[in-house]
Structure formats: structure tokens, C-alpha cells
Design a protein around this motif. Sequence first.
Motif, PDB file in Angstrom:
ATOM      1  N   THR A 434      36.246  14.260  -5.465  1.00 37.14           N
ATOM      2  CA  THR A 434      36.453  13.386  -6.611  1.00 37.14           C
ATOM      3  C   THR A 434      37.721  13.789  -7.371  1.00 37.14           C
ATOM      4  OG1 THR A 434      34.078  13.344  -6.808  1.00 37.14           O
ATOM      5  CG2 THR A 434      35.307  12.435  -8.629  1.00 37.14           C
ATOM      6  N   TYR A 435      37.832  15.086  -7.524  1.00 35.09           N
ATOM      7  CA  TYR A 435      38.984  15.593  -8.266  1.00 35.09           C
ATOM      8  C   TYR A 435      40.264  15.201  -7.551  1.00 35.09           C
ATOM      9  CZ  TYR A 435      41.447  18.765 -11.360  1.00 35.09           C
ATOM     10  OH  TYR A 435      42.272  19.284 -12.311  1.00 35.09           O
ATOM     11  N   SER A 438      40.857  11.622  -7.921  1.00 36.10           N
ATOM     12  CA  SER A 438      41.309  11.278  -9.254  1.00 36.10           C
ATOM     13  C   SER A 438      42.742  11.743  -9.507  1.00 36.10           C
ATOM     14  CB  SER A 438      40.308  11.838 -10.243  1.00 36.10           C
ATOM     15  OG  SER A 438      40.887  12.693 -11.126  1.00 36.10           O
ATOM     16  N   HIS A 439      43.089  12.883  -8.929  1.00 39.81           N
ATOM     17  CA  HIS A 439      44.434  13.412  -9.146  1.00 39.81           C
ATOM     18  C   HIS A 439      45.428  12.927  -8.108  1.00 39.81           C
ATOM     19  CE1 HIS A 439      44.031  16.540 -12.252  1.00 39.81           C
ATOM     20  NE2 HIS A 439      45.372  16.449 -12.213  1.00 39.81           N
ATOM     21  N   ASP A 440      45.123  13.351  -6.869  1.00 39.12           N
ATOM     22  CA  ASP A 440      46.151  13.258  -5.836  1.00 39.12           C
ATOM     23  C   ASP A 440      46.322  11.855  -5.294  1.00 39.12           C
ATOM     24  OD1 ASP A 440      46.064  15.873  -6.364  1.00 39.12           O
ATOM     25  OD2 ASP A 440      45.095  16.480  -4.474  1.00 39.12           O
ATOM     26  N   ALA A 443      48.247   9.772  -7.830  1.00 42.05           N
ATOM     27  CA  ALA A 443      49.642  10.154  -8.079  1.00 42.05           C
ATOM     28  C   ALA A 443      50.616   9.267  -7.279  1.00 42.05           C
ATOM     29  CB  ALA A 443      49.847  11.627  -7.788  1.00 42.05           C
ATOM     30  N   ARG A 446      50.760   5.815  -8.649  1.00 47.04           N
ATOM     31  CA  ARG A 446      51.544   5.735  -9.879  1.00 47.04           C
ATOM     32  C   ARG A 446      53.038   5.683  -9.552  1.00 47.04           C
ATOM     33  NH1 ARG A 446      48.960   9.765 -11.843  1.00 47.04           N
ATOM     34  NH2 ARG A 446      50.706  11.179 -11.434  1.00 47.04           N
ATOM     35  N   THR A 447      53.416   6.546  -8.608  1.00 50.30           N
ATOM     36  CA  THR A 447      54.832   6.552  -8.257  1.00 50.30           C
ATOM     37  C   THR A 447      55.227   5.246  -7.599  1.00 50.30           C
ATOM     38  OG1 THR A 447      53.990   8.354  -6.913  1.00 50.30           O
ATOM     39  CG2 THR A 447      56.082   8.710  -8.006  1.00 50.30           C
ATOM     40  N   HIS A 449      53.938   2.372  -8.103  1.00 50.58           N
ATOM     41  CA  HIS A 449      54.042   1.381  -9.171  1.00 50.58           C
ATOM     42  C   HIS A 449      55.307   1.615 -10.021  1.00 50.58           C
ATOM     43  CE1 HIS A 449      53.031  -0.829 -12.856  1.00 50.58           C
ATOM     44  NE2 HIS A 449      52.276  -1.601 -12.064  1.00 50.58           N
ATOM     45  N   ASN A 482      44.460   1.146  -7.889  1.00 52.84           N
ATOM     46  CA  ASN A 482      44.197   2.055  -8.997  1.00 52.84           C
ATOM     47  C   ASN A 482      42.892   1.670  -9.713  1.00 52.84           C
ATOM     48  OD1 ASN A 482      45.292   4.290 -10.708  1.00 52.84           O
ATOM     49  ND2 ASN A 482      44.894   2.700 -12.226  1.00 52.84           N
ATOM     50  N   LEU A 489      35.520   6.228  -9.525  1.00 54.84           N
ATOM     51  CA  LEU A 489      35.385   7.489 -10.257  1.00 54.84           C
ATOM     52  C   LEU A 489      34.407   7.331 -11.402  1.00 54.84           C
ATOM     53  CD1 LEU A 489      39.044   8.819 -10.303  1.00 54.84           C
ATOM     54  CD2 LEU A 489      37.069   9.843  -9.182  1.00 54.84           C
ATOM     55  N   ARG A 493      31.099   9.401 -11.601  1.00 54.27           N
ATOM     56  CA  ARG A 493      30.931  10.240 -12.784  1.00 54.27           C
ATOM     57  C   ARG A 493      29.562   9.969 -13.431  1.00 54.27           C
ATOM     58  NH1 ARG A 493      35.953  10.124 -16.513  1.00 54.27           N
ATOM     59  NH2 ARG A 493      35.305   7.960 -16.719  1.00 54.27           N
ATOM     60  N   ARG A 496      26.838  11.891 -11.805  1.00 50.89           N
ATOM     61  CA  ARG A 496      26.921  13.347 -11.854  1.00 50.89           C
ATOM     62  C   ARG A 496      26.848  13.933 -13.257  1.00 50.89           C
ATOM     63  NH1 ARG A 496      31.812  14.762 -10.456  1.00 50.89           N
ATOM     64  NH2 ARG A 496      32.613  12.651 -10.356  1.00 50.89           N
ATOM     65  N   SER A 542      29.038   6.090 -24.855  1.00 50.45           N
ATOM     66  CA  SER A 542      30.168   5.620 -24.047  1.00 50.45           C
ATOM     67  C   SER A 542      29.697   4.916 -22.775  1.00 50.45           C
ATOM     68  CB  SER A 542      31.108   6.779 -23.719  1.00 50.45           C
ATOM     69  OG  SER A 542      30.398   7.752 -23.001  1.00 50.45           O
ATOM     70  N   TYR A 672      27.430  19.442 -15.259  1.00 47.38           N
ATOM     71  CA  TYR A 672      28.344  20.406 -15.878  1.00 47.38           C
ATOM     72  C   TYR A 672      28.676  19.994 -17.289  1.00 47.38           C
ATOM     73  CZ  TYR A 672      31.157  17.019 -13.280  1.00 47.38           C
ATOM     74  OH  TYR A 672      31.623  15.903 -12.705  1.00 47.38           O
TER      75      TYR A 672
END
Lengths: 672, 149
Positions: A434-435, A438-440, A443, A446-447, A449, A482, A489, A493, A496, A542, A672
Amino acid sequence: MILIVPQTQFRRRLTRAIALPIVLLLLLSGISIWQTTRLLSALDWVDHTSRVISQANSAQNLLLDMETGFRGYLLTGEQEFLEPYEQANRLIEPRLEELKTLVSDNPSQVERVVELTASFQRWEQQVLPAIARRQRGELEPLSDLRGRKQIMDQMRQQIAAFISTEERLRNQRSQTAQATTQSVILTSLLLAAGIGAMLAYFIYRQILWVSRVYKDALQTAQLRTQEAEQSAISLQRSARRLAALHDIDRAILAAELDRPLIGKALTKMRQVVKFQQAFVAIFDLETETAQVLASNSQVGELALPVGTRLTVADFALEQTMLNGVRYVQNLSTAEACPPVLVQLRAQGFLSCLSVPLRVDHTLVGELNLASTEPAAFDEEAQEIAFEVANQLAIALEQTRLRTQLQNYAALLEQRVSDRTAQLEETNQELEAFTYSVSHDLRAPLRTIHGFANALIEDCGEQLDDLGRNYIASIMEDAAQMNGLISDLLNYSRLTRTQISLQPTKLAEVVEDALKQLTAQIQEKQAQIEVAAALPGVMAHRSTLIQAVTNLIGNAIKFVEPTTQPQIDIFAEETYHNGRRWIRMWIVDNGIGIAPEHQERVFRVFERLHGAESYPGTGIGLAIVRKGLERMGGQVGVESQLGRGSRFWIALPMAVPPSHNLTHDPTPPNSSY
Amino acid sequence: MSTEHTILLVEDNPKDVFLVQRAFRKANITTLVQVVSDGDAALQYLNGEAPYSDRATYPLPVFVLLDLKLPRRSGAEVLAWIRQQPQLRRLPVVALTSSREYTDVNRLYDLGANAYIAKPPDFDQLVDILKTLNLHWITYNEKPQLGLM
């Protein structure tokens, strides 16, 4: 009841006891009355005869009076002398008549009376002319005198005959009466004696019977008393035995380990069975070994100390041990003893009781009791030893099972912890994934776009329309991807994250959601009616905002292009499972959902429309459902194709903050 | 006025650096943006160590834009280090990252981040964000004194 005599029999006997004397007495009375009557009649006859005789005498006297008076008159001629004659003359005929009546039962006597009467009449016929003649003064011819004397003599003879006949009769009757009296007395005596004897016999019989019944009853009672005494004694004994066995039971239940358990049991057993030494050996049939697990001694050193290792063969052959209790009454005279008994004999023990410990026909050990006296164990001692052995066998088996269970539990625990570790690992991998997503993964998007944007802004003039369209497509897809990643995610989320439920005002939630949707609302010119007083619910703020945003967003999105979206939001209170729930409705005038698709829309990636008509990722409603599930709520829809949809979410009504609920259905290691 | 200030951008991805710098330009922000490409470099810069020992060339920033996923020393470690430095602990730090995970968000706030911004997928949004950051942290915000105990 001690007197067990059937009631009917007793009643019959009672009836007989009363009836028989009555019958006998009645018989006696009857016979007595009859006898008395007979006697009385005999006496009557005697009396009657006496009366006849006295009448006859009287008649004779009258005749004499008449003759005397008549003769005196004849002699004197004086009327005065004639008077006895006249007096007797008036009486004589009735007297004779009476006499005739009295002897009417006796024809011969009647005949005599008739003859006498005839004689008298003849005499009188001669007297009356004689008297007349005397009155005239004439003399009586001698022939007349003689004639009268003849008649008178005849009469005298007749009367005398009559009287003598009667007297004979009287004597005869007197004798009869006497004989009757004697016979009456005799028969009465005999009868009385007979009946007396019968009654005596009968009473004797009755008394005998009653006394026998009572004797039996008494014997029974005595027997019962003896039995009761004996059973009281045996009850006491069995109570003591039970108490001891119960103590052993308790010891078995209380003690965890075999050794102290058996030790306690042996100590308790000593209270009911006399022995000097006792020990329990446990067998391992696979290795043919035996070990003394616990023992108890009253006299000095133990013959076989705890921990002594032997072989099963030292005790006896396995098969013979299974058969039951082995009791050697006198070791000194016993032949072919197994080694253990030989050892006991060497220690000075004279009798030994060996009881196998069995579990389901499997030999697990042996209980041995030894005494320095021969024949020390009676039947009861053997029984007790047998019971104790059974209990010990069960206890040993329980220990074994408990150990097995503990092993299983440990194994299971190990497995669980292994699985947990695996799960944790998987979970960590999932989180890492997931991480990474969400990150990689975002990325480069985004670039893509960003650079596409830079390309079109910085070099757009150098490109023709086709080139610019290409770039626009690249940017669109980057944005679409995206969005997809973002929704995924969000969804993951939700599954979890630990969420805590707080009282949340629906009005604020709706307000927040509408704020987030401002752009869409303006774009579509949506009309949204929100009910004035929306209540509070228990929710994770939320998550609820996200759910409501998605629902209102859908309501705005899924309308015919020509239709202006009309959305009504209101809430109602319901009761379910004894709790108060709030159900909030989001009612639209959109394209609606066919009934067969109403369940599908809540699943991940379920889309009913092409992206060109209604763009989206197909995750929005899945997020709504997951979010509501995590908060302990529900979501649903009522819809008809072309008639709009009525989505609802249900959550428990708000409770004061002091009753905060933490709702966490996920495993602890995943939060967590 | 804004030329007096410096922003330190800690970002390892040169494309992101390019896009951020371009967004700054698009947002008409003239504030100097210093870029370091890993955590260790960020520490060296803030500590005034070589090759960033010249404070004239590499002045202390007015705030730090901190990416979280960095080579060698992560953004979180950089932040933790900053908060432990008596001279730097008041330095505003804005996390700028692609992660929206609660773990990251919460951890960063726990460590003392002043803001947390997820990198937007849309370039125009990035421009908006940088405008807002400039307005907030440079134009309106009262800056803390740094380096004074």
C-alpha cells in the motif's frame, strides 16, 4: 406392619368365633326346651292321673255318703238322715260326668265310668221307691235290700277297679316321668359336655391360631429388628467407607500431580482398611518397565521405596494381573510368588493384596497392600481396594489426558502464533505494498501529469491540435489513474484503520460533504434539500463524511444529462434489536438502478456504465459500504430504473460522549 | 522582501524538483529555493557543514519543504533531528509527500511537523499549494527566531 394376616381371613375367623357358640347355644336351648316340654308332659300325665284318682275317690265317697244317708233314713225314717244322701245325689252325676271327661283319652276307663253310671242309675231307681215306701211307713222287702247291696257292691268294685287301673296308670306314668327326667338330665349332661367340648376345642383352635399368628408376627418383628440393627451397622460402615472414598475423590480432584494424589489416597484408605504398607506402581507396557510412583508405610522402611524401577514381569504376568484382585492370604505358605511378593515376604509381610489399575482393559499399574498379619484383608477391604484402584486408574488417566491436552494446547498455541506471525508478515507486506502504491506508483503519474502540463504550456504553440489532444489524453488518463489509486487506498485504509465512534452531528457531516462537492454542485446546478434538524449518530467523522460525500456525489453524477439533479436529504428514527437507530435518506431523481444490480453496485470495481457516460472508479459505493460496516452501520438502496434512487445509511443514535465506543473488528496486529 | 528569504526543498526526485521549481515560477514566487537531494545533505545544509558552510550562499531557510521518502536518511529522521537541535527546533517544516497514509501523517505530526501536504497529481493544484504556502509561511506568518536559545 408386622401382623400380616389377610383381612378377609381374619374377618372370617372372627365371624366363626362369634357364630359357632351362638349356634351351639341355640341348639342346646332347643334341646333343653324340648326335653323340658317332654318332662312337663310326663309330669302332667302323672298329675292328671292323680286328679282322676282323687275324683274317683270323691265319687266313691259321695256314693258312700248317699248309701249311708239312705240307710240311716231307712232305719230312722227321719228326714235329717236323708240329708247326706240328698247332698251327694246333687253332686254325684256331674262328678261322674267329669270323671268321664277326664279319662276321655282312655276308652276302657270311659267304659268303666259308663258302666258305673249305669249301675248308679239302676241303684237310684231302686232307692227312690224305697224312700217313698219308707215315707209311707212300709217295710222294705229283703230282696230289694239284697238287690241294692248287690248293685252297691258292684259299684264299689267298679270304682275300685277304676281306681286301681288309674293307680297303675299313675305308677306307670310316674315311672315314665322319672325315666324322662333321668333321660333329660342325662342328655342335657351329655349335650352340655359335648357342646362344651366342642366350644373348648374351637376356642383352643382359635387361641392357637391367634397365638401362632402373634408368634409369627413377633418372630418377624424380631427378625426385622435384627435386620434393621444389622443394616444400621452396615450403613455406618458403608458411610465411613463412602466418606473415605469421597476424601480420596477430593484428593484426586484437588491434586494435580500423580504422586501427591496417590499419596493422599493411600493415607485416606488407611482409615478404612488396615494395612502396614501400600504402594502404587505404574507400568509402561511398551518397555515392560514398572516404577513405584507413591507409597505409604506405617512400619519402618518401605519395602519398595518411591522411584524403585522394576519390570512388569516382577509383579506377575500381565494377563493374570488383568483378571482382577489377587489376594495372597499367607505369603509364607504361598507357592510360586512373583518377585515383588518375594521381596515383601523377605520384609516380614504375611499377606498381600494386589489390585490392577485398569483403564478400558488396559493395565496402567498396580496397587499393592501388605500386612504383617496373615489373612489381613477381608472381603470389604478387597472391595475398597478395588474401588480405590479404579479411582486411581481414572485419576492417572485424567492426568495423562490433561498432559495430552496441554500438549495439544501448546501445539495449537504454537500454530496460532505461527499463523499470527504469518498474518503479521502478510499484513506488513500488504502495508508495504500500500505504501509503495501510495508513494511510488503515484510519483510517476504526477510527473507524467506535470510534464504533460509543462509540455502543453511551454511548447504548446509548437504543437498542432493532434499533438495537443495526445497530451490532453495523457493528462486525463494520468488523472484517472490517480483517482483510481486514491480510491483504492481509501478503501484499503478503511479496512485496516482502527476507528473510534464518537457522537457526530449528521447536519455537520452533510455540510462538510456538500462543501467538498461544491464544484460538482455548481457544474450540474444541483438542487439539494437538506432537512432542518438532522440528529446525531455514533460514527467516525471522517469516514462518515467520505461516505456521505460519495453518496451525494453519485446522486449528482448519475442523472440524465438534460436533468437538473434534485436531491432530498432527511433522517428518521427507527428501532432495531432494542436500539435506537438513525436512518438518513439521500433521495435523487437520477437514472436509478435496476433491482438486479442493486447489490452489485456496492462491490469494488462494479460499474454499470462506461466511463464516457458516467466517469468514476467504481469504488465509491464500496467505500461507503465498508465505511458503514466499520462503524457498525448499514447502507442500502431502493431504486427503480429511470425513477431515481433512494440510498440510506443507518447508524446507532448518538449517545453521550462518556459512552464512547471503540469499534474495531480487525485483528489487533493489523491496526496502528 | 521575499528575496530575503530562503526555502529549503529536500527532494530526491529531480523531476519533482523540476516540477516544484516550475510551480514556484508559475506562482510568481521569487523566494530563493535551495534544493538538497537526500536527508544527510539536508542535515549538512541546516548545520552549516561543508559543502553548505557558507551561510551567505546557503542561508538558513524560512521553512523546509520535506519529502519523506529519501535516500540515506528519511524525511522523518531529518525532522526528528531538526526538532532535537536547539537552534533549529522552531524551524517550520512542511512535509510534502505522496503518501496519505495515516501512519505517515500521524508520525510526522508527532515528530513536530508544522504542516503535511500530499503531493497533488494535478500540476495546477501544486501551483495553488505553493502559492498558499508562500502566503502562509512567508507573507503572513510571524517567523520564529532561530539559533537563539
